[in-house]
Design an enzyme around this catalytic site. Structure first.
Site, PDB file in Angstrom:
ATOM      1  N   HIS A   1      -7.654   3.037  -4.300  1.00  0.00           N
ATOM      2  CA  HIS A   1      -8.736   3.161  -2.864  1.00  0.00           C
ATOM      3  C   HIS A   1      -9.941   4.993  -3.188  1.00  0.00           C
ATOM      4  O   HIS A   1      -9.071   5.648  -3.946  1.00  0.00           O
ATOM      5  CB  HIS A   1      -8.533   3.624  -1.921  1.00  0.00           C
ATOM      6  CG  HIS A   1      -6.842   2.152  -0.811  1.00  0.00           C
ATOM      7  ND1 HIS A   1      -7.389   2.833   0.874  1.00  0.00           N
ATOM      8  CD2 HIS A   1      -6.493   1.264  -1.864  1.00  0.00           C
ATOM      9  CE1 HIS A   1      -5.927   2.088   0.721  1.00  0.00           C
ATOM     10  NE2 HIS A   1      -5.961   1.504  -0.629  1.00  0.00           N
TER      11      HIS A   1
ATOM     12  N   GLU B   1       0.776  -1.255   0.107  1.00  0.00           N
ATOM     13  CA  GLU B   1      -0.648  -0.083  -0.210  1.00  0.00           C
ATOM     14  C   GLU B   1       1.708   1.082  -0.172  1.00  0.00           C
ATOM     15  O   GLU B   1       1.609   1.334   0.967  1.00  0.00           O
ATOM     16  CB  GLU B   1      -0.795   0.194   1.548  1.00  0.00           C
ATOM     17  CG  GLU B   1      -1.564   1.183   1.370  1.00  0.00           C
ATOM     18  CD  GLU B   1      -2.545   1.163   2.483  1.00  0.00           C
ATOM     19  OE1 GLU B   1      -3.359   0.044   2.726  1.00  0.00           O
ATOM     20  OE2 GLU B   1      -2.634   2.245   3.944  1.00  0.00           O
TER      21      GLU B   1
ATOM     22  N   ALA C   1      -8.183  13.611   1.707  1.00  0.00           N
ATOM     23  CA  ALA C   1      -8.455  14.021   1.580  1.00  0.00           C
ATOM     24  C   ALA C   1      -8.145  15.359   0.854  1.00  0.00           C
ATOM     25  O   ALA C   1      -7.326  15.408   1.013  1.00  0.00           O
ATOM     26  CB  ALA C   1      -8.853  15.150   2.961  1.00  0.00           C
TER      27      ALA C   1
ATOM     28  N   GLY D   1     -14.470   5.474   4.510  1.00  0.00           N
ATOM     29  CA  GLY D   1     -13.296   6.629   5.064  1.00  0.00           C
ATOM     30  C   GLY D   1     -14.392   7.581   6.489  1.00  0.00           C
ATOM     31  O   GLY D   1     -15.580   6.643   6.800  1.00  0.00           O
ATOM     32  N   ASP D   2     -13.020   8.251   6.845  1.00  0.00           N
ATOM     33  CA  ASP D   2     -13.923   9.018   8.468  1.00  0.00           C
ATOM     34  C   ASP D   2     -13.870  10.170   7.938  1.00  0.00           C
ATOM     35  O   ASP D   2     -13.840  10.662   6.974  1.00  0.00           O
ATOM     36  CB  ASP D   2     -12.703   8.716   9.094  1.00  0.00           C
ATOM     37  CG  ASP D   2     -12.507   7.320   8.985  1.00  0.00           C
ATOM     38  OD1 ASP D   2     -13.563   6.625   9.289  1.00  0.00           O
ATOM     39  OD2 ASP D   2     -12.065   6.544   9.081  1.00  0.00           O
TER      40      ASP D   2
HETATM   41  C1  LIG Z   1      -7.180  -1.135   4.800  1.00  0.00           C
HETATM   42  C2  LIG Z   1      -7.954  -0.111   4.973  1.00  0.00           C
HETATM   43  C3  LIG Z   1      -8.002   0.396   3.625  1.00  0.00           C
HETATM   44  C4  LIG Z   1      -8.271   1.763   4.381  1.00  0.00           C
HETATM   45  N1  LIG Z   1      -7.834   2.582   2.798  1.00  0.00           N
HETATM   46  C5  LIG Z   1      -8.213   4.390   3.514  1.00  0.00           C
HETATM   47  C6  LIG Z   1      -8.178   5.092   2.177  1.00  0.00           C
HETATM   48  O1  LIG Z   1      -7.796   5.454   1.660  1.00  0.00           O
HETATM   49  N2  LIG Z   1      -8.695   6.115   2.474  1.00  0.00           N
HETATM   50  C7  LIG Z   1      -9.050   7.124   4.033  1.00  0.00           C
HETATM   51  O2  LIG Z   1      -9.983   7.160   3.543  1.00  0.00           O
HETATM   52  N3  LIG Z   1      -9.642   5.663   4.147  1.00  0.00           N
HETATM   53  C8  LIG Z   1      -9.554   4.489   4.412  1.00  0.00           C
HETATM   54  N4  LIG Z   1      -9.325   3.714   5.504  1.00  0.00           N
HETATM   55  C9  LIG Z   1     -10.168   3.949   6.399  1.00  0.00           C
HETATM   56  C10 LIG Z   1     -11.918   3.560   6.176  1.00  0.00           C
HETATM   57  O3  LIG Z   1     -12.588   4.184   5.310  1.00  0.00           O
HETATM   58  C11 LIG Z   1     -12.698   3.592   7.717  1.00  0.00           C
HETATM   59  O4  LIG Z   1     -12.146   2.725   8.446  1.00  0.00           O
HETATM   60  C12 LIG Z   1     -14.390   4.273   7.881  1.00  0.00           C
HETATM   61  O5  LIG Z   1     -14.577   4.077   9.441  1.00  0.00           O
HETATM   62  C13 LIG Z   1     -14.466   2.811   7.778  1.00  0.00           C
HETATM   63  O6  LIG Z   1     -14.778   2.349   6.405  1.00  0.00           O
HETATM   64  P1  LIG Z   1     -15.423   1.241   5.583  1.00  0.00           P
HETATM   65  O7  LIG Z   1     -15.072   0.977   4.496  1.00  0.00           O
HETATM   66  O8  LIG Z   1     -14.937  -0.265   6.612  1.00  0.00           O
HETATM   67  O9  LIG Z   1     -17.543   1.658   5.858  1.00  0.00           O
HETATM   68  P2  LIG Z   1     -18.067   0.747   6.084  1.00  0.00           P
HETATM   69  O10 LIG Z   1     -18.061  -0.566   5.657  1.00  0.00           O
HETATM   70  O11 LIG Z   1     -19.844   1.954   5.697  1.00  0.00           O
HETATM   71  O12 LIG Z   1     -18.613   1.284   7.944  1.00  0.00           O
HETATM   72  C14 LIG Z   1     -18.981   2.312   8.867  1.00  0.00           C
HETATM   73  C15 LIG Z   1     -19.220   1.795   9.869  1.00  0.00           C
HETATM   74  O13 LIG Z   1     -20.661   1.889   9.424  1.00  0.00           O
HETATM   75  C16 LIG Z   1     -21.075   0.632  10.015  1.00  0.00           C
HETATM   76  N5  LIG Z   1     -22.553   0.141   8.985  1.00  0.00           N
HETATM   77  C17 LIG Z   1     -21.935  -0.067   8.450  1.00  0.00           C
HETATM   78  N6  LIG Z   1     -23.313  -0.582   7.099  1.00  0.00           N
HETATM   79  C18 LIG Z   1     -24.327   0.243   8.245  1.00  0.00           C
HETATM   80  C19 LIG Z   1     -25.607   0.006   8.430  1.00  0.00           C
HETATM   81  N7  LIG Z   1     -26.156  -0.963   7.022  1.00  0.00           N
HETATM   82  N8  LIG Z   1     -26.514   0.308   9.413  1.00  0.00           N
HETATM   83  C20 LIG Z   1     -26.082   0.178  10.047  1.00  0.00           C
HETATM   84  N9  LIG Z   1     -24.206   0.760  10.902  1.00  0.00           N
HETATM   85  C21 LIG Z   1     -23.523   0.591   9.516  1.00  0.00           C
HETATM   86  C22 LIG Z   1     -19.624   0.243  10.198  1.00  0.00           C
HETATM   87  O14 LIG Z   1     -20.655  -1.024  11.231  1.00  0.00           O
HETATM   88  C23 LIG Z   1     -19.116   0.872  10.942  1.00  0.00           C
HETATM   89  O15 LIG Z   1     -18.991   1.252  11.711  1.00  0.00           O
HETATM   90  C24 LIG Z   1      -8.855   1.729   4.907  1.00  0.00           C
HETATM   91  C25 LIG Z   1      -9.163   0.945   5.885  1.00  0.00           C
HETATM   92  C26 LIG Z   1      -8.479  -0.009   5.941  1.00  0.00           C
HETATM   93  C27 LIG Z   1      -9.044  -1.444   6.481  1.00  0.00           C
END
Ligand SMILES: Cc1cc2nc3c(=O)[nH]c(=O)nc-3n(C[C@H](O)[C@H](O)[C@H](O)COP(=O)(O)OP(=O)(O)OC[C@H]3O[C@@H](n4cnc5c(N)ncnc54)[C@H](O)[C@@H]3O)c2cc1C
Length: 301
Positions: free
Chosen positions: A77, A17, A51, A108-109
């Site tokens: 990503h 990565e 961002a 994302g966050d």
């Molecule tokens: C390998 C990896 C690469 C990453 N790369 C980046 C990057 O390039 N840029 C960046 O900004 N961030 C990155 N992140 C961080 C990531 O964006 C954050 O961890 C973010 O908080 C969660 O993203 P997600 O895609 O898992 O979200 P989601 O799967 O949407 O989950 C987000 C939250 O919502 C909850 N949730 C999901 N669906 C539902 C539903 N239907 N009802 C209720 N709750 C729900 C989940 O339990 C979780 O708590 C990366 C993380 C990992 C593990």
């Protein structure tokens, strides 16, 4: 993604990565790492999505250059942060125009304070599974998603966390990459939970992420931003290595970091992980050392 499936080869695949460079010096450093990794034939290289407009433009451009000018397979990503659905479509189009068909889809966050309240863009998506559906509708893309061996920090519990991952896989993701972790049992339990929840989706690769730690300050910050922390025993070990001087003893921290990443990698290989994904911070040296220790660095046949 086919490259994550073992074809009976003696060595399991690995991937790395990168992060988007912030300036020209950063871009030069990234390219040195890209060229060094090119020699080692990773299954793919991924580029995180940050961002900010100018960084994003640079990310798309550099990821496109990796697709066009190297033998590497880039995975871009993409996050939903601050984007309307139209903008997300256009980002996916920009990647496609540059020959990129592999996308790691993330929610994302929140910008500013990543641990603060999430606010969906009024015309955007709420959760990553919706973005998986969107990307899959836009063309023949290979999509990966995030998974969390310790559970996502916003998840209600591990059961809900598993359901969320399975929903993303059901929406069309082909594999997931985990957040970094330090207890391999957490990874194994995640794998078991997904198989128990949905055996069909459980057959998709869950690729463990490893960060060879070379700076205690950097890893602490990265973990804090994702609502996590080093386990106490490890933090103590790194703190001892870092010493009591005004600057941490980077060589001593690095030695512990390489040893730890090697141990985690060895156990994951023994437990049948499909591949290993390394956070490189755009430096090749530490990851190459771990790959060498794991016997994954030799010329491939
Ligand atoms: C390998 C990896 C690469 C990453 N790369 C980046 C990057 O390039 N840029 C960046 O900004 N961030 C990155 N992140 C961080 C990531 O964006 C954050 O961890 C973010 O908080 C969660 O993203 P997600 O895609 O898992 O979200 P989601 O799967 O949407 O989950 C987000 C939250 O919502 C909850 N949730 C999901 N669906 C539902 C539903 N239907 N009802 C209720 N709750 C729900 C989940 O339990 C979780 O708590 C990366 C993380 C990992 C593990």
């Amino acid at each position: 993604m086919d490259r994550l499936r073992s074809d009976g080869a003696a060595r399991i695949p690995f991937s790395v990565e990168f992060s988007p460079p912030r300036d020209e010096a950063g871009e030069a450093r990234l390219w040195r790492a890209v060229r060094e990794f090119e020699q080692l034939q990773p299954a793919f290289v991924s580029m995180t999505y940050g961002a900010g407009g100018s960084t994003r433009d640079r990310t798309v451009r550099v990821t496109g250059q990796i697709a066009e000018e190297t033998t590497l397979l880039p995975v871009a990503h993409l996050t939903a942060v601050s984007h309307s659905v139209d903008e997300l479509r256009s980002m996916v189009g920009s990647y496609a125009d540059r020959g990129i068909s592999n996308i790691l889809v993330l929610r994302g966050d929140p910008p500013g304070d990543p641990l603060g309240d999430w606010e969906k863009h009024p015309d955007g998506v709420e959760y990553a599974d919706e973005l998986v559906t969107l990307v899959r509708e836009l063309g023949d893309f290979h999509v990966g998603v995030a998974s969390f061996p310790e559970g996502h920090y916003r998840a209600l519990n591990l059961e809900q966390d598993t359901r969320v991952l399975v929903n993303k896989l059901r929406a069309g993701a082909e594999y997931s990459i985990t957040q970094m972790f330090f207890d391999v049992d957490d990874y194994l339990r995640l794998r078991d939970r997904v198989v128990a929840f949905d055996p069909e989706q459980g057959a998709k690769p869950i690729v463990p992420e490893i960060m060879p730690i070379t700076s205690l300050r950097t890893v602490r910050r990265a973990l804090a931003l994702s609502g996590s922390a080093l386990p106490k025993a490890l933090d103590d070990r790194f703190t001892t290595a870092a010493g009591t001087g005004p600057e941490e003893d980077r060589a001593a921290v690095r030695e512990v970091g390489i040893e730890l990443a090697t141990q985690i990698g060895e156990r994951l290989i023994a437990e049948g992980a499909p591949a290993l994904h390394f956070i490189t911070l755009n430096f090749a040296k530490a990851t190459r050392e771990v790959l060498t220790n794991l016997g994954l660095c030799a010329a491939r046949v």
